[in-house]
Every structure is written in C-alpha cells, then in structure tokens.
Motif scaffolding. Structure first.
Motif: not given
Lengths: 301, 248
Positions: A66-93
């Motif tokens: 459930d997206v509300v109750k089980d949010y921790k489990a979901i976060r561990n099992s999905v990958g998310y690529m947002p539309g806006k580039f959201s990685l750390y700009q000052d870290l290397t690849i």
C-alpha cells in the motif's frame, strides 16, 4: 504489479485538480506508457506511486504494498527516475552510483549485470562530476542509479523529453532489454510516437485517464474514417479544407493534413472542392489513424 | 516564394578553445520562410542561434541578419528579431497584459503602440477576460500561444523559436503551428528548432546539423527522396546516427 483505485489529488486548497478518479492496473513485466501533455497529472501520479506524496482520495498498491501504509517496503523495491535531474551534481558518476547502491544496502558489483550495457557507455567518464555531464549522459547515469538495487518496478518520468531522435531510440532499446529482465516499467512521455513502443498505454489529460489499451487497441477504437489531404502550400490548403462544410476536423500532420468528415461527406467531394479552389494538385485519400490522431479525437470529444 | 534573404551566413564558425561548436556554416533563409533548424543534442544548434541573435560573437566567417552584421551591428539585430523558447518565455508573476507591456517596452515600442497592440492581441487570442490574470494561472497551451504572439509583438523580420512546443498536447501544438503559418504568411521569417519530426515536415526547408556542421539542407520532400525514406524522422536518423558529439 501496480494497482490504482479512485486516486484523486488537488493542489492549492482544491483550486487545481491534479488527478481525478484515476483507475489503472499495470501488469508484471510490461512497459506501460502514461501519455499526455504537461500539466496532465503524470508527475503527481508518479509521486503518489513512489510514496513521495500522499493521495487525497483513493488507494494504490505497488508490488502489493500500500502506497500509504507500506511506504518503506515500496521505496526498497522500486526505482524512480524523476523528470528533473536529481542526482548529486558535485559527485562524480562513480560516486553517485556508489552512493545509491550503498543507500539501498547493495554494491555496484552485485547488480552490475543489470546496468552493464548502459554503464559501459558512461564508464569512460566515471570520474567526471554529474553536473558537468551532457543531457544524454545524465539520463544514462540516472537510469543506472534507479536500477542499481535491482528494483521490481521502474518509474521513469519523461526520460526522453528534450532528447533528440537518435538518443530517444537508444533509450527505448535499453528499456526493451530491461523488460527481458522481468522489470515492470511505468514510463511517461509527451511524445505520442513513443506510445507505440509500449505494451499498453493510458492517455491522460487534465488529471483524467481518457483511454487505456494496447497501442493497436487505441488505434482500432478511432471512430469514423480518417483522410489524408496532400497538396502544396500547407497553410492555404489547411484554410481551404477547414472551409469545406463537410469537414469535421482538420489538422496539419507531418507532410499532410488529417481530416475527418461529418456524416455523409466523402473524400472525393473534398478533393473536387479543393481543386476548384485552386489547389489543383490536392489529393484526398483514406488512411489509418495513429496514436496521435486518436488522442486528438479524444481531446475534442 | 519571395527570394529576398533575411539571414545570410558564410563559413560562420565558433570555437571554444580547441572545440569547434559550429564549423563553417553557410546557408541563407528567405523572407517569409519557415526554416527548420534541426540537429542532435550537442550538434551546435544553440551556439549557431546565439550568434544569429547577436548574443555571441563568431570566431570567424560572416553573417548578416535582417541586413545587419552580427559582429558590428548586434544591437540593431536584437531590435529586428523576436525570440521564444520553451524554457523561457513569459514572466509567471506578471499578468497577461503586463507581460505584453513589458516585452513591448523591451523591444522599444512606444506606449501608444503597446496599448493598441495589447488590445488587438488579446482579442486575437480571445484572452480579453484574462488580461489581468497572472500568467502562472493560465493553462500551458494558452501561455505558449501568448508567448509566441509576444515574441512578434514588435513586428520583427525574423522570429527565433527554440523548441517552442515541448510538452504541450497535440491539439495545442497544432494551434500553435497555425499561428506560425499565419505569421509566415504575413512575411515574418520563422527560424525554428524542434525535436518533433512531424513539425520538421511543416517547414519550407530544414537543415540538419551533425557534429558542428550542416549535414544537409533542403525541402523535407526532397530530403526524403534523397535518402529514400518516408519520414523526416528517418532522414534525421540516417544523418545523425553516427554523430560523435552527444553533449547538450
């Protein structure tokens, strides 16, 4: 794999309706496309499914969580690529990738097979900071980071927006090989031509789902016969065609105009009309509609 | 087609250190033409466009825009062109009519001209009721059409459109192109970049940049014949597939 029931969401104290009674099911292992323009509600839906936003109405499950109750489990099992580039700009690849692997309690080595085909393309630059990368390289790095913990479901929010035709094609080839690994992919795009690359699609506009089907199914549900009008001088041809009383709709479409008729009107009559209006080379032929024609028809209903 | 040229370049080149962003671009764009300026990400489109808008000095070669030299008359060029992009177009926290007034003022129009133009524009776009609405509160499609109209509010010779239709629905995208056709029909030259290959078909001629050079330039129909393919997407793919540069 994803089940969405009656999800609704508003912003600005209810003034802006972002999602309205959205119902969808995405099956395991399919590439499911969410097709619609800016402001249709695509990103809001992604944020609800990835547990970053609480829905006001309805329920949704990802991987049976459930997206509300089980949010921790979901976060561990999905990958998310947002539309806006959201990685750390000052870290290397490499540092970015390592960071995301560590956060999810894994290592680059453990799931290297999954990202290998993509990562080798950016590996020569692994010591370059993410902020200094080109758009195409950022896109590939973001995909690697979203995949490094071997998620069951991948959420890709407009991964190809603003990307040229060649890079877009490469990106879709990558998605097809990920599907072979059994990963379920929910991808959004404003490019209608990418719809045909999905197993199933939902057309979304102003927070509502207009239609859900396979790309062939959507095309099949086009009502009436579509005609292509060819001729010189698009602008004047467009005006002349729209001026014909039997024409219900007419839009420029690539190298031709696409037109539908009111009941009773016929292609040959339009052709004769256009020729009489000085478009001596005008040709009107019945054609098969594409996804974009269907979307236009649904928008105009 | 009127053959009066409004953009003429001759071996226009821009280097950034050892990197050649644009390498000897030679082409011309005619008055009232819709000219598609295509290319892969990183091919050099933005650099070329910035030189033509008088925002960036070339390293070598020649170019005139609306009859003015890009080296010595950049400020004159800026008065004769309009510019719109998807990323930057209007100010969200100004109202519809404030935006028109602001851009009219920037382009050097007189107060009375701005007033006349504002009411004409609002009625053309059927936005009279929204004149005092903040731009952030109008739908994205209207915003785009307004942005285009604002970019030609001062009656420029040329309007540069940098990916103007990204992210809008297919109906709005076509209504937007109706405005482009109308402007071109009135003699405004339209210089447009896009990633939608169906929009490339709407142009009178298109150029396709690959790795800093113009790989080909012609009418869409002729390009399709030349590469023996049925769509501009395939023409683009044939030319850009082997691009070395993939920056932005």
């Amino acid at each position: 794999m994803i089940r969405i029931e009656h999800i609704g969401m508003t912003y600005d104290k209810g003034r802006v309706v972002a999602l309205q009674d959205v119902n969808l099911e995405v099956n395991k292992g399919e590439i499911f496309g969410l097709i619609g323009p800016d402001g249709a509600g695509k990103t809001t839906l992604f944020r609800i499914l990835t547990t970053l936003l609480l829905p006001e109405k309805g329920q949704a499950w990802v991987n049976n969580y459930d997206v509300v109750k089980d949010y921790k489990a979901i976060r561990n099992s999905v990958g998310y690529m947002p539309g806006k580039f959201s990685l750390y700009q000052d870290l290397t690849i490499e540092e970015n990738l390592n960071f995301f692997a560590t956060v999810f309690g894994t290592t680059i080595a453990e799931n290297y097979d999954l990202i290998k085909d993509i990562y080798v393309q950016i590996e020569p630059f692994k010591n370059r900071r993410a902020g200094k990368l080109s758009g195409g390289m950022k896109q590939k790095l973001a995909l690697c980071c979203a995949l490094i913990h071997k998620p069951d479901v991948l959420f890709l929010d407009e991964p190809t927006t603003g990307v040229d035709v060649v890079s877009r094609k490469e990106f879709w080839d990558m998605l097809k090989s990920l599907r072979k690994e059994g990963i379920t992919i929910l991808v959004s795009t404003p490019y209608m031509d990418e719809a045909t690359l999905c197993d199933r699609i939902a057309l979304i506009q102003k927070g509502s789902i207009l239609s859900v089907d396979t790309p062939e199914g959507i095309v099949h549900s086009f009502s009436g016969q579509l005609y292509a009008v060819h001729g010189q001088g698009t602008y004047h041809l467009l005006q002349a065609t729209r001026g014909y009383e039997g024409v219900a709709s007419c839009f420029a479409f690539g190298d031709a105009l696409h037109a539908t008729f009111k009941p009773g009107a016929q292609g040959p009559a339009l052709q004769a009309y256009l020729q009489s209006k000085g478009h001596s080379d005008a040709r009107v032929d019945p054609i098969k509609p594409g996804i974009e024609d269907c979307f236009i028809q649904l928008l105009n209903q | 087609m009127n053959t009066e040229a409004v953009i003429v370049t001759d071996k226009l080149t821009k280097r950034f250190g050892p990197f050649i962003a644009c390498n000897e671009l030679t082409f011309q764009v005619d008055k009232g033409e819709i000219f598609g300026f295509l290319g892969a990400n990183g091919a050099g489109k933005t650099t070329a466009m910035r030189m033509l808008c008088g925002l960036l000095n070339p390293s070598s070669g020649k170019a005139t825009v609306a009859g003015f030299d890009v080296y010595t008359q950049a400020n004159r060029i800026k008065q004769r062109i309009g510019y719109m992009s998807q990323r930057f177009s209007l100010y969200d926290d100004l109202t519809v009519s404030e935006n028109i007034r602001f851009f009219g003022g920037i382009y050097g129009m007189s107060i009375s001209d701005i007033k006349k133009k504002t009411s004409a524009l609002l009625s053309e776009l059927q936005l009279e009721k929204e004149a005092k609405t903040l731009v952030r509160d109008i739908p994205p499609g209207w915003k785009q059409k307004l942005a285009f109209s604002v970019s030609i509010v001062h009656g420029p010779d040329i309007v540069f459109l940098d990916e103007p239709t990204g992210g809008v629905d297919p109906v709005t995208r076509r209504q937007f192109w109706d405005l482009i056709y109308e402007a071109a029909d009135k003699g405004v030259t339209v210089f447009v970049t896009t990633h939608y290959m169906d929009e490339a078909e709407y142009c009178n001629r298109v150029s396709i940049m690959v790795d800093g050079v113009i790989a080909d330039l012609d009418a869409p129909a002729r390009l399709k014949t030349k590469y023996q393919v049925s769509s501009m997407e395939e023409v683009f793919y044939a030319l850009a597939r082997n691009a070395v540069r993939k920056a932005d």
